[in-house]
Design an enzyme around this catalytic site. Structure first.
Site, PDB file in Angstrom:
ATOM      1  N   GLU A   1      11.844 -45.323  33.138  1.00  0.00           N
ATOM      2  CA  GLU A   1      11.543 -46.692  33.533  1.00  0.00           C
ATOM      3  C   GLU A   1      10.021 -46.513  33.817  1.00  0.00           C
ATOM      4  OE1 GLU A   1      14.766 -49.458  35.220  1.00  0.00           O
ATOM      5  OE2 GLU A   1      14.732 -47.774  36.796  1.00  0.00           O
TER       6      GLU A   1
ATOM      7  N   GLU B   1      21.494 -44.272  35.036  1.00  0.00           N
ATOM      8  CA  GLU B   1      21.972 -45.137  36.090  1.00  0.00           C
ATOM      9  C   GLU B   1      23.662 -45.457  36.120  1.00  0.00           C
ATOM     10  OE1 GLU B   1      17.671 -45.154  36.482  1.00  0.00           O
ATOM     11  OE2 GLU B   1      19.162 -45.357  34.902  1.00  0.00           O
TER      12      GLU B   1
END
Length: 266
Positions: A120, A140
């Site tokens: 990210e 995730e």
């Protein structure tokens, strides 16, 4: 020069090198690391002698994401930094380049793990160099979590949507070669050389007119979601003033005189 116990800052000429420095945890994000990162972005923007930033990790890893033990409530190192987070609840998002974009170009030098929050943060950088054995991925969903660092928005704008959705929905890992093939990184280099290649690119940027570099970067991001007509108009607004700078005149003189230019940000 700033830095914390989990984030080191050093100068390499006109480049500010920020190193995620928690190698025993594969540079998992901690509060001291996030505070150091945000301070590093601000330091680079405030110092006109800094013309580029390189982000890398210590100990053969880039970043393995958030400290899940802390997320589970088992505490996080650096309690003395809590006041900073309390004063600016958005600090962690700024550190991760979700809510902050440095004026100077940011080059990522990736070795080893660059997963979850690491991938990210990567999406907030401008140029990306990966070592051959680097690993990428957004894990995730495998953990019942959401990649809330910006990936559901940014990834599909940076790589083809089919690849973005596969990465987001499968939670699988990607090799450096596969990351390059889908456009997530721009360079794949031998292990142990990502930082030197990133510094080489930074040096090329540093030799250019800093006002021009910053204006070009700003224009690229500013116009990304505009129509072509609006984007071209915005480009003129950003670009024309650069031609009136002393740096632009110095660049022309240096070219005519066949010598390296000496830019003064003027």
């Amino acid at each position: 020069m700033g830095g914390t116990e989990h984030l080191t800052v050093q100068r390499e000429g006109a480049t500010l090198v920020l190193t995620l420095n928690r190698p025993q945890a594969k540079n998992a994000l901690s509060l001291p690391m996030l505070v150091g990162l945000y301070d590093g972005w601000l330091e680079a923007d405030a110092d006109d002698s800094v013309r580029s930033i390189v982000l890398t990790g210590a100990g053969g890893s880039f970043c393995s994401g958030m400290d899940l033990k802390a997320l589970a409530g088992n505490g996080m190192a650096g309690q003395e930094y809590r006041d900073r987070l309390k004063a600016d609840p958005d600090l962690h998002w700024k550190a991760m380049l979700r809510h902050h974009r440095p004026r100077k170009p940011v080059i990522a030098a990736v070795e080893g793990h660059c997963v979850a929050g690491g991938t990210e943060i990567l999406q907030g950088t401008d140029i990306r160099v990966a070592a051959e054995s680097a690993t990428f991925g957004l894990f995730e969903v495998k953990r019942g979590l959401f990649p809330i660092g910006g990936s559901t928005v940014r990834l599909q704008r940076q790589i083809p949507r089919t690849h973005a959705l596969e990465m987001l929905l499968t939670g699988r890992s990607y090799s450096a070669r596969e990351a390059a093939a889908i456009g997530l990184v721009g360079h794949v280099v031998p292990d142990g050389t990502a930082l030197s290649r990133a510094l080489e690119i930074a040096g090329q940027i540093n030799s250019c007119g800093p006002l021009a570099v910053e204006a070009v970067k700003a224009s690229v991001y500013e116009t990304a979601e505009m129509t072509e007509t609006d984007g071209l108009a915005a480009e003129l607004t950003r670009g024309w003033p650069v031609f009136d700078t002393a740096d632009a005149k110095e660049g022309a003189r240096a070219f005519a005189e066949k010598r390296p230019p000496v830019y003064k940000r003027a």
